[in-house]
Scaffold this motif. Structure first.
Motif, short mmCIF file in Angstrom:
data_model
loop_
_atom_site.label_atom_id
_atom_site.label_comp_id
_atom_site.label_asym_id
_atom_site.label_seq_id
_atom_site.Cartn_x
_atom_site.Cartn_y
_atom_site.Cartn_z
N GLU A 79 0.84 -1.20 0.00
CA GLU A 79 0.00 0.00 0.00
C GLU A 79 0.87 1.25 0.00
O GLU A 79 0.61 2.20 -0.74
CB GLU A 79 -0.93 -0.01 1.22
CG GLU A 79 -1.96 1.08 1.22
CD GLU A 79 -3.06 0.90 0.18
OE1 GLU A 79 -3.74 1.90 -0.11
OE2 GLU A 79 -3.25 -0.22 -0.35
N TYR A 82 2.27 1.69 -3.44
CA TYR A 82 1.26 2.24 -4.36
C TYR A 82 1.17 3.76 -4.22
O TYR A 82 1.14 4.49 -5.21
CB TYR A 82 -0.12 1.65 -4.07
CG TYR A 82 -0.32 0.21 -4.45
CD1 TYR A 82 0.31 -0.37 -5.54
CD2 TYR A 82 -1.18 -0.59 -3.71
CE1 TYR A 82 0.09 -1.69 -5.88
CE2 TYR A 82 -1.41 -1.91 -4.06
CZ TYR A 82 -0.77 -2.46 -5.14
OH TYR A 82 -0.99 -3.76 -5.47
N TRP A 83 1.11 4.24 -2.98
CA TRP A 83 0.96 5.68 -2.74
C TRP A 83 2.23 6.43 -3.11
O TRP A 83 2.17 7.51 -3.69
CB TRP A 83 0.59 5.94 -1.28
CG TRP A 83 -0.85 5.68 -1.02
CD1 TRP A 83 -1.42 4.48 -0.70
CD2 TRP A 83 -1.92 6.60 -1.12
NE1 TRP A 83 -2.78 4.62 -0.58
CE2 TRP A 83 -3.11 5.91 -0.83
CE3 TRP A 83 -1.99 7.96 -1.40
CZ2 TRP A 83 -4.36 6.53 -0.82
CZ3 TRP A 83 -3.22 8.58 -1.39
CH2 TRP A 83 -4.39 7.86 -1.10
N GLY A 86 2.49 6.64 -6.79
CA GLY A 86 1.34 7.25 -7.44
C GLY A 86 0.64 6.30 -8.39
O GLY A 86 -0.05 6.73 -9.31
N HIS A 88 -1.68 3.47 -7.65
CA HIS A 88 -2.58 2.58 -6.90
C HIS A 88 -3.61 2.00 -7.86
O HIS A 88 -4.21 2.73 -8.63
CB HIS A 88 -3.27 3.37 -5.79
CG HIS A 88 -3.80 2.52 -4.70
ND1 HIS A 88 -4.81 1.61 -4.89
CD2 HIS A 88 -3.44 2.43 -3.41
CE1 HIS A 88 -5.07 1.00 -3.75
NE2 HIS A 88 -4.24 1.48 -2.83
N ARG A 91 -7.37 3.31 -6.28
CA ARG A 91 -7.66 4.64 -5.75
C ARG A 91 -6.87 5.69 -6.52
O ARG A 91 -5.82 5.41 -7.07
CB ARG A 91 -7.22 4.74 -4.29
CG ARG A 91 -7.91 3.78 -3.37
CD ARG A 91 -7.32 3.86 -1.99
NE ARG A 91 -7.65 5.12 -1.37
CZ ARG A 91 -8.13 5.24 -0.15
NH1 ARG A 91 -8.34 4.19 0.58
NH2 ARG A 91 -8.40 6.42 0.34
N GLN A 92 -7.40 6.91 -6.50
CA GLN A 92 -6.63 8.04 -6.99
C GLN A 92 -5.60 8.39 -5.91
O GLN A 92 -5.95 8.45 -4.74
CB GLN A 92 -7.55 9.24 -7.22
CG GLN A 92 -8.51 9.05 -8.36
CD GLN A 92 -7.80 9.03 -9.71
OE1 GLN A 92 -6.80 9.69 -9.90
NE2 GLN A 92 -8.31 8.24 -10.62
N THR A 93 -4.36 8.57 -6.31
CA THR A 93 -3.33 8.93 -5.34
C THR A 93 -2.82 10.32 -5.67
O THR A 93 -2.16 10.51 -6.69
CB THR A 93 -2.17 7.93 -5.37
OG1 THR A 93 -1.73 7.76 -6.71
CG2 THR A 93 -2.59 6.59 -4.80
N LYS A 95 -0.59 13.53 -5.86
CA LYS A 95 0.87 13.70 -5.89
C LYS A 95 1.23 14.84 -4.94
O LYS A 95 1.49 15.95 -5.36
CB LYS A 95 1.32 14.00 -7.31
CG LYS A 95 0.72 13.06 -8.35
CD LYS A 95 1.69 12.01 -8.75
CE LYS A 95 1.27 11.12 -9.87
NZ LYS A 95 0.04 10.46 -9.87
N CYS A 147 9.97 10.36 -4.36
CA CYS A 147 8.80 10.11 -5.19
C CYS A 147 9.02 10.74 -6.56
O CYS A 147 9.69 11.75 -6.67
CB CYS A 147 7.55 10.69 -4.53
SG CYS A 147 7.17 9.86 -2.98
#
Length: 156
Positions: A79, A82-83, A86, A88, A91-93, A95, A147
């Motif tokens: 999880e 995924y976050w 960016g 996932h 779900r919308q993650t 930025k 990221c």
């Protein structure tokens, strides 16, 4: 691809290619089509049902509880991956800058189990190794992750 029809050297080569993909970008690997899957579903769709429910949940706050070897650490590390990437699947993650907290009964478990597992879940190059030999600052007890959308590392 029918794995049963491959010669041993072809199978070894295919296995090595899959391992290289999994190491280079674990998040992408979880999204590839499963070989010989009954309906071509991505690999994450074959996950432990409680892990999959955790990932699919749209709740703002989620807690994953379970006994020993229930997959809690694996699910939480995925999880986070995924976050942080960016990407996932459910779900919308956004930025945005993230400072992430991970709680456990004692710090030793985080250091020995969670940090190495999280590092295996993140694509190559995301760990900020300028902060320590493996990106983990033992004094601050913080893992620094870069990221794709942010110049400054995120703290975990």
């Amino acid at each position: 691809m029918d794995l049963a029809s491959l010669e041993s050297d072809e199978l070894a080569k295919a296995t090595e290619e899959v391992r290289a993909l999994a190491k280079a970008d674990p998040v992408a690997f979880w999204h590839v089509q499963a070989p010989d899957g009954p309906d071509g579903r991505p690999l994450w769709d074959y996950a432990n049902p409680s892990q999959l429910a955790f990932h699919k949940s749209q709740a703002r706050t989620r807690v994953f509880c379970g006994g020993n070897s229930a997959g809690k650490t694996e699910a939480c590390c995925r999880e986070l991956a995924y976050w942080l990437t960016g990407r996932h699947p459910f779900r919308q993650t956004p930025k945005v800058r993230m400072d992430i907290r991970y709680y456990a009964l004692n710090y030793g478990k985080i250091r020995e189990i969670v940090i190495p597992k999280l590092m295996r879940c993140l694509p190559d190059g995301m760990i900020d190794k300028s902060r320590g030999r493996d990106g983990y600052n033992r004094e601050e007890k913080i893992l620094y992750v870069r990221c794709p959308w942010d110049r400054e590392p995120h703290r975990i």
